[in-house]
Write an enzyme that holds these catalytic residues in place. Sequence first.
Site, PDB file in Angstrom:
ATOM      1  N   ARG A 121     -43.523 -13.197   5.034  1.00 13.43           N
ATOM      2  CA  ARG A 121     -43.522 -12.801   6.565  1.00 13.43           C
ATOM      3  C   ARG A 121     -42.746 -13.460   7.474  1.00 13.43           C
ATOM      4  O   ARG A 121     -42.519 -12.979   8.595  1.00 13.43           O
ATOM      5  CB  ARG A 121     -45.084 -12.761   7.005  1.00 13.43           C
ATOM      6  CG  ARG A 121     -45.975 -12.042   6.144  1.00 13.43           C
ATOM      7  CD  ARG A 121     -47.418 -12.268   6.726  1.00 13.43           C
ATOM      8  NE  ARG A 121     -47.687 -11.603   7.862  1.00 13.43           N
ATOM      9  CZ  ARG A 121     -48.736 -11.908   8.846  1.00 13.43           C
ATOM     10  NH1 ARG A 121     -49.608 -12.767   8.139  1.00 13.43           N
ATOM     11  NH2 ARG A 121     -48.846 -11.472   9.761  1.00 13.43           N
ATOM     12  N   GLN A 127     -40.086  -7.474   8.660  1.00 15.56           N
ATOM     13  CA  GLN A 127     -41.017  -6.990   9.859  1.00 15.56           C
ATOM     14  C   GLN A 127     -41.270  -5.666   9.664  1.00 15.56           C
ATOM     15  O   GLN A 127     -42.510  -5.362  10.015  1.00 15.56           O
ATOM     16  CB  GLN A 127     -40.364  -7.516  11.167  1.00 15.56           C
ATOM     17  CG  GLN A 127     -40.330  -9.058  11.322  1.00 15.56           C
ATOM     18  CD  GLN A 127     -39.860  -9.612  12.455  1.00 15.56           C
ATOM     19  OE1 GLN A 127     -39.745  -8.711  13.620  1.00 15.56           O
ATOM     20  NE2 GLN A 127     -39.670 -10.735  12.577  1.00 15.56           N
ATOM     21  N   ASP A 130     -44.037  -5.137   7.511  1.00  7.16           N
ATOM     22  CA  ASP A 130     -45.494  -6.329   7.586  1.00  7.16           C
ATOM     23  C   ASP A 130     -46.803  -5.441   7.965  1.00  7.16           C
ATOM     24  O   ASP A 130     -47.142  -5.578   9.092  1.00  7.16           O
ATOM     25  CB  ASP A 130     -44.932  -7.404   8.539  1.00  7.16           C
ATOM     26  CG  ASP A 130     -46.062  -8.614   8.473  1.00  7.16           C
ATOM     27  OD1 ASP A 130     -46.928  -8.388   8.037  1.00  7.16           O
ATOM     28  OD2 ASP A 130     -45.549  -9.372   9.100  1.00  7.16           O
ATOM     29  N   SER A 133     -49.294  -7.781   9.716  1.00  4.62           N
ATOM     30  CA  SER A 133     -48.946  -7.832  11.315  1.00  4.62           C
ATOM     31  C   SER A 133     -49.542  -6.514  11.970  1.00  4.62           C
ATOM     32  O   SER A 133     -50.172  -6.560  12.898  1.00  4.62           O
ATOM     33  CB  SER A 133     -47.636  -8.239  11.644  1.00  4.62           C
ATOM     34  OG  SER A 133     -47.485  -9.642  11.163  1.00  4.62           O
ATOM     35  N   TYR A 228     -48.088 -20.416   8.742  1.00  6.45           N
ATOM     36  CA  TYR A 228     -49.435 -20.318   8.732  1.00  6.45           C
ATOM     37  C   TYR A 228     -50.124 -21.704   9.148  1.00  6.45           C
ATOM     38  O   TYR A 228     -49.466 -22.706   8.993  1.00  6.45           O
ATOM     39  CB  TYR A 228     -50.141 -20.044   7.715  1.00  6.45           C
ATOM     40  CG  TYR A 228     -49.670 -18.467   7.063  1.00  6.45           C
ATOM     41  CD1 TYR A 228     -50.779 -17.679   7.669  1.00  6.45           C
ATOM     42  CD2 TYR A 228     -48.873 -18.098   6.064  1.00  6.45           C
ATOM     43  CE1 TYR A 228     -50.472 -16.272   7.408  1.00  6.45           C
ATOM     44  CE2 TYR A 228     -48.725 -16.824   5.871  1.00  6.45           C
ATOM     45  CZ  TYR A 228     -49.404 -15.809   6.340  1.00  6.45           C
ATOM     46  OH  TYR A 228     -49.368 -14.468   6.421  1.00  6.45           O
TER      47      TYR A 228
HETATM   48  P1  NAD Z   1     -53.785 -15.588  10.403  1.00  4.38           P
HETATM   49  O1  NAD Z   1     -54.363 -14.044  10.375  1.00  4.38           O
HETATM   50  O2  NAD Z   1     -53.569 -16.123   9.102  1.00  4.38           O
HETATM   51  O3  NAD Z   1     -54.625 -16.585  11.212  1.00  4.38           O
HETATM   52  C1  NAD Z   1     -54.909 -16.247  12.601  1.00  4.38           C
HETATM   53  C2  NAD Z   1     -54.529 -17.533  13.239  1.00  4.38           C
HETATM   54  O4  NAD Z   1     -55.768 -18.521  13.128  1.00  4.38           O
HETATM   55  C3  NAD Z   1     -53.416 -18.303  13.108  1.00  4.38           C
HETATM   56  O5  NAD Z   1     -52.804 -18.304  14.142  1.00  4.38           O
HETATM   57  C4  NAD Z   1     -53.694 -19.731  12.657  1.00  4.38           C
HETATM   58  O6  NAD Z   1     -53.091 -20.614  12.914  1.00  4.38           O
HETATM   59  C5  NAD Z   1     -55.177 -19.811  13.216  1.00  4.38           C
HETATM   60  N1  NAD Z   1     -56.003 -20.932  12.816  1.00  4.38           N
HETATM   61  C6  NAD Z   1     -56.284 -21.147  11.352  1.00  4.38           C
HETATM   62  N2  NAD Z   1     -57.135 -22.106  11.166  1.00  4.38           N
HETATM   63  C7  NAD Z   1     -57.261 -22.348  12.615  1.00  4.38           C
HETATM   64  C8  NAD Z   1     -58.381 -23.397  13.101  1.00  4.38           C
HETATM   65  N3  NAD Z   1     -59.121 -24.192  12.202  1.00  4.38           N
HETATM   66  N4  NAD Z   1     -58.602 -23.312  14.456  1.00  4.38           N
HETATM   67  C9  NAD Z   1     -57.868 -22.625  15.268  1.00  4.38           C
HETATM   68  N5  NAD Z   1     -56.932 -21.699  14.700  1.00  4.38           N
HETATM   69  C10 NAD Z   1     -56.666 -21.571  13.518  1.00  4.38           C
HETATM   70  O7  NAD Z   1     -52.456 -15.596  10.998  1.00  4.38           O
HETATM   71  P2  NAD Z   1     -51.465 -14.410  11.382  1.00  4.38           P
HETATM   72  O8  NAD Z   1     -51.757 -13.655  12.721  1.00  4.38           O
HETATM   73  O9  NAD Z   1     -51.208 -13.576  10.059  1.00  4.38           O
HETATM   74  O10 NAD Z   1     -50.071 -15.096  11.517  1.00  4.38           O
HETATM   75  C11 NAD Z   1     -49.553 -16.484  11.043  1.00  4.38           C
HETATM   76  C12 NAD Z   1     -48.444 -16.933  11.338  1.00  4.38           C
HETATM   77  O11 NAD Z   1     -47.373 -16.330  11.037  1.00  4.38           O
HETATM   78  C13 NAD Z   1     -48.192 -17.013  12.917  1.00  4.38           C
HETATM   79  O12 NAD Z   1     -47.485 -17.983  13.259  1.00  4.38           O
HETATM   80  C14 NAD Z   1     -47.449 -15.849  13.232  1.00  4.38           C
HETATM   81  O13 NAD Z   1     -46.573 -15.651  14.320  1.00  4.38           O
HETATM   82  C15 NAD Z   1     -46.706 -15.630  12.039  1.00  4.38           C
HETATM   83  N6  NAD Z   1     -45.813 -14.320  11.594  1.00  4.38           N
HETATM   84  C16 NAD Z   1     -44.467 -14.406  11.713  1.00  4.38           C
HETATM   85  C17 NAD Z   1     -44.094 -13.549  11.493  1.00  4.38           C
HETATM   86  C18 NAD Z   1     -42.302 -13.464  11.373  1.00  4.38           C
HETATM   87  O14 NAD Z   1     -41.800 -14.175  11.443  1.00  4.38           O
HETATM   88  N7  NAD Z   1     -41.863 -12.462  11.074  1.00  4.38           N
HETATM   89  C19 NAD Z   1     -44.542 -12.141  11.109  1.00  4.38           C
HETATM   90  C20 NAD Z   1     -45.888 -12.234  11.132  1.00  4.38           C
HETATM   91  C21 NAD Z   1     -46.546 -13.521  11.430  1.00  4.38           C
END
Ligand code: NAD
Length: 390
Positions: A121, A127, A130, A133, A228
């Site tokens: 991701r 993207q 994805d 997302s 993550y």
């Molecule tokens: P996810 O669904 O795995 O988790 C949701 C959120 O929960 C995350 O932000 C995580 O940090 C948070 N979390 C986990 N444990 C926690 C805790 N104990 N207390 C508080 N918060 C907690 O995450 P997601 O939405 O799939 O995204 C994960 C990461 O991937 C993010 O940084 C997102 O920006 C990134 N991402 C990047 C891209 C890219 O670069 N192209 C694309 C998609 C997602």
Amino acid sequence: MIAAVVKENAPGECRVALVPDGVATLQAAGIDVLVERGAGEGAWLADSAYADAGATIVSFAELCESADVILTVTKPPTPMADRLRAGQAVIGTLAPLTDPGLAGALAARGVTVISLDGIPRTLSRTQPMDALSSQANVAGYKAALVAAAAFGRFFPMLITAAGTARPAKVLVLGTGVAGLQAIGTARRLGAVVSGYDVRPSSRTEVESLGATFIELTSVGSAAGAGGYARELTAEEGQAQQDELLGHIARHDVVITTAQVPGRRPPLLVTEDAIKAMAAGAVIVDMGASALGGNVTGSRPGETIVTGNGVTIIGADNLPATLPTAASNAYSRNITALLEYMTSGGALAIDTSDEIQAGVVIAHDGRVVREDVARLLQPAQEGTDVDSTAD
Ligand code: NAD
């Protein structure tokens, strides 16, 4: 090559893997499209719209017989998994790390298994593919609406002849894709919103949406690999729960989205925190799962009202409750992946490719994703597993 779209049959699943717009895209890539009769019904997409776009509408039996690649949103319907044969492929969001048995069974039949949740991701070129997302985005939006609908007061500040209503105070715990969309939606509804995450890098994203970022003094950064969060230690988790309690108690609505890949969702809202909330408060737990969620006592698909008047809603497949938007986005994701993996009108499997190494779970009769194969090993002694694959 023939790609075929199945009618999803999981309870409550209204999405479809391909929308009529995607038919022309696939045809331009040399792929003919079959659509199972009624496949788009749940998302308000009629068979005639698919036919007008150039697809052929077929029965389930015809689809199983003729398809080279079967496109699904979630797992293929059970009777289908039993009918597939060597040389065919399934592309969907198949959760192979939580259900390795499906990948193992399909691999044993010689079916190629490709799962969108394996997409790396953090690469910008992935993207458009994805699906995690795109579906999290839909879910985050809907979570804020579900919370607003269950809340007995307004989200915005309203000044009327009948009095002034103060805005609702909303707290979003976990500010990844879903959390940020929940924040944006709650803000658009006029609430005063705060967000918290263990990844400090999310602060700027939260603040850019006009919300306040909450920083805990007792828990440091838990940024892990691949963007993550890592799992907190027991001590960190306890400190987090204790410090969050005061913040939770001050809010009218709490939306939780926290996930750690491959682990049970972290518990963020304890029984004590729920007891500290005021009557009429609402919690939506997007982490709710059979293994437990972010909130004590929440269960997917169930709404509980506690003795002190707090409504706890365990979210269950929120993207399916916005089926047209979710299907439109998913269709673009699956189309982008299929185009990427197709060469000369045929699937070109190459697990040395960075993206394919993530998404190709089984090929040539073997489970090629090592982490999935490892999960299968006790049950499948002697299975031919490609240990060189990623
Ligand atoms: P996810 O669904 O795995 O988790 C949701 C959120 O929960 C995350 O932000 C995580 O940090 C948070 N979390 C986990 N444990 C926690 C805790 N104990 N207390 C508080 N918060 C907690 O995450 P997601 O939405 O799939 O995204 C994960 C990461 O991937 C993010 O940084 C997102 O920006 C990134 N991402 C990047 C891209 C890219 O670069 N192209 C694309 C998609 C997602």
